[in-house]
Design an enzyme around this catalytic site. Structure first.
Site, PDB file in Angstrom:
ATOM      1  N   SER A 157      38.214  24.055  40.146  1.00  0.00           N
ATOM      2  CA  SER A 157      39.606  23.844  40.531  1.00  0.00           C
ATOM      3  C   SER A 157      40.366  23.331  39.325  1.00  0.00           C
ATOM      4  O   SER A 157      39.767  23.058  38.268  1.00  0.00           O
ATOM      5  CB  SER A 157      39.696  22.847  41.697  1.00  0.00           C
ATOM      6  OG  SER A 157      41.042  22.615  42.061  1.00  0.00           O
ATOM      7  N   ARG A 158      41.671  23.192  39.470  1.00  0.00           N
ATOM      8  CA  ARG A 158      42.464  22.636  38.373  1.00  0.00           C
ATOM      9  C   ARG A 158      42.402  21.119  38.342  1.00  0.00           C
ATOM     10  O   ARG A 158      42.933  20.496  37.430  1.00  0.00           O
ATOM     11  CB  ARG A 158      43.916  23.113  38.493  1.00  0.00           C
ATOM     12  CG  ARG A 158      44.096  24.555  38.045  1.00  0.00           C
ATOM     13  CD  ARG A 158      45.499  25.028  38.255  1.00  0.00           C
ATOM     14  NE  ARG A 158      45.745  26.286  37.549  1.00  0.00           N
ATOM     15  CZ  ARG A 158      46.612  27.207  37.930  1.00  0.00           C
ATOM     16  NH1 ARG A 158      47.321  27.016  39.034  1.00  0.00           N
ATOM     17  NH2 ARG A 158      46.786  28.305  37.233  1.00  0.00           N
ATOM     18  N   LYS A 175      41.940  40.312  47.137  1.00  0.00           N
ATOM     19  CA  LYS A 175      42.956  41.349  46.990  1.00  0.00           C
ATOM     20  C   LYS A 175      44.363  40.734  47.092  1.00  0.00           C
ATOM     21  O   LYS A 175      44.521  39.676  47.697  1.00  0.00           O
ATOM     22  CB  LYS A 175      42.741  42.470  48.017  1.00  0.00           C
ATOM     23  CG  LYS A 175      42.817  42.032  49.491  1.00  0.00           C
ATOM     24  CD  LYS A 175      44.230  42.059  50.005  1.00  0.00           C
ATOM     25  CE  LYS A 175      44.366  41.133  51.182  1.00  0.00           C
ATOM     26  NZ  LYS A 175      45.720  40.580  51.292  1.00  0.00           N
ATOM     27  N   ASP A 182      50.536  41.406  50.217  1.00  0.00           N
ATOM     28  CA  ASP A 182      49.568  40.709  51.061  1.00  0.00           C
ATOM     29  C   ASP A 182      49.098  41.593  52.217  1.00  0.00           C
ATOM     30  O   ASP A 182      47.922  41.921  52.329  1.00  0.00           O
ATOM     31  CB  ASP A 182      50.165  39.413  51.592  1.00  0.00           C
ATOM     32  CG  ASP A 182      49.088  38.446  52.042  1.00  0.00           C
ATOM     33  OD1 ASP A 182      48.705  38.489  53.221  1.00  0.00           O
ATOM     34  OD2 ASP A 182      48.602  37.655  51.208  1.00  0.00           O
TER      35      ASP A 182
END
Length: 344
Positions: free
Chosen positions: A48-49, A109, A190
């Site tokens: 994660s960041r 995706k 999306d």
């Protein structure tokens, strides 16, 4: 960029070792589904960041290592493949890090925001002989695979049209990822990716793309219709929306009959085959365990054990073709994302 050692097959004697990049809702869902296939998958790391976010995720799912940067996850020597679970806009940057480190990648995706970014990833993976796959789970769905088999055997004759809709009601909130251009929001990237991919699966690459879209105050599409035309005379009529909920129906229509999915075509558990002169035939396929993401992990494991660098069920050329159709639809509807030049 570095010059990593070419990908080696994963031994059948052990599970494929996964890392997950990002810690949002879909990352949690994927982690839960990995637990359904312990012989084929082991979640060994998360990135994660922030180390705090990574540690919370790791504690929840019993993951041994929590990395506070994407770079650290990509460099983890015990990770075979990384599942990229960021919002759309970060897919390209995250996948580049992993491919550059020689890690196989399953990327949620759409693979990227646009065709140029997708071509960059595919070119990079192929140059380095590293596995890359878009997480288009519909292509791995048993019901959809059975439909392909029936159609290939001539059950409905020549396919003349595909209809598909994927619409959900998501009230406008500029901070919601689906309404935020900074996160690659909008119905097309999306929800529309499912309907476009479905059309490509049964009709291939279109010769003409027409589209209409309504853009919300943030500048992303919230109601989009797409018409694909083919040299054979076939068409695909596709729609996606953030403004209304539907049954998410789809149909493939041929000269001798049709196949209908009456609900949730993107994760169908069955369909009805209508043939001239016969009673309708209902097909029911095994209901997915968990949320169905484990099928992606199984396909990745199969490919990695065989030393393959792409999946024949979700081929990279197919991913690029769908992205090209998406770009064409965006070009005529004016959908743009931050940092993109005119024309994507």
């Amino acid at each position: 960029m570095t010059d990593p050692t070419p990908q080696a097959p994963v031994a059948a004697s052990r599970p494929v070792r996964w890392g997950i990049l990002a810690t949002g809702a879909i990352a949690h869902t994927f982690a839960e589904d990995l637990q359904l296939i312990p012989d084929d998958a082991e979640l060994v790391a998360v990135g994660s960041r922030s180390v705090e976010s990574a540690r919370r995720f790791a504690d929840r799912h019993g993951v041994a290592r929590a990395h506070g940067t994407w770079h650290a996850l990509a460099a983890d020597p015990d990770v075979d493949v990384v599942y990229v679970a960021t919002p759309h806009a970060a897919h390209h940057a995250a996948a580049v890090l992993c491919l550059d480190a020689g890690k196989a990648v399953l990327c949620e995706k759409p693979l990227t925001l646009n065709l140029a970014q997708a071509q960059d990833l595919v070119g990079m993976a192929r140059k380095r002989d590293v596995f890359l796959m878009e997480a288009m789970w519909t292509y791995l769905n048993p019901a959809v695979l059975k439909m392909q088999e029936l159609i290939a055997d001539g059950a409905i004759g020549e396919v003349r049209s595909v209809h598909a809709d994927f619409s959900i009601a998501v009230p406008y909130d500029p901070d919601h990822r689906l309404h935020d251009p900074g996160q690659g929001g909008g119905a097309l990237l999306d929800l529309g990716f499912y309907v476009v991919s479905f059309a490509h699966l049964f009709l291939g690459v279109p010769s003409a793309v027409s589209a209409q879209a309504h853009l919300n105050p943030s500048g992303v599409d919230d109601n989009t219709g797409i018409l694909l035309g083919y040299d054979s005379g076939a068409i695909a009529v596709l729609s996606c929306s953030l403004g209304t909920g539907t049954d998410q129906r789809a149909s493939v229509n041929g000269t001798l009959g049709r196949i209908e999915i009456v609900r949730d075509f993107f994760r169908a558990d069955g369909f009805v085959l209508h043939r001239k002169g016969r009673e309708p035939e209902e097909f029911r396929l095994p209901t997915a365990q968990g949320n169905g993401y484990f099928r992606e992990a199984l396909e990745v494991a199969r490919c990695l054990r065989a030393g393959a660098t792409e999946s024949p069920l979700v081929p990279l050329d197919g991913t690029l073709a769908v992205m090209a159709t998406s770009d064409a639809a965006r070009a005529v509807t004016g959908i743009r994302y931050p940092g993109e030049p005119d024309g994507n």
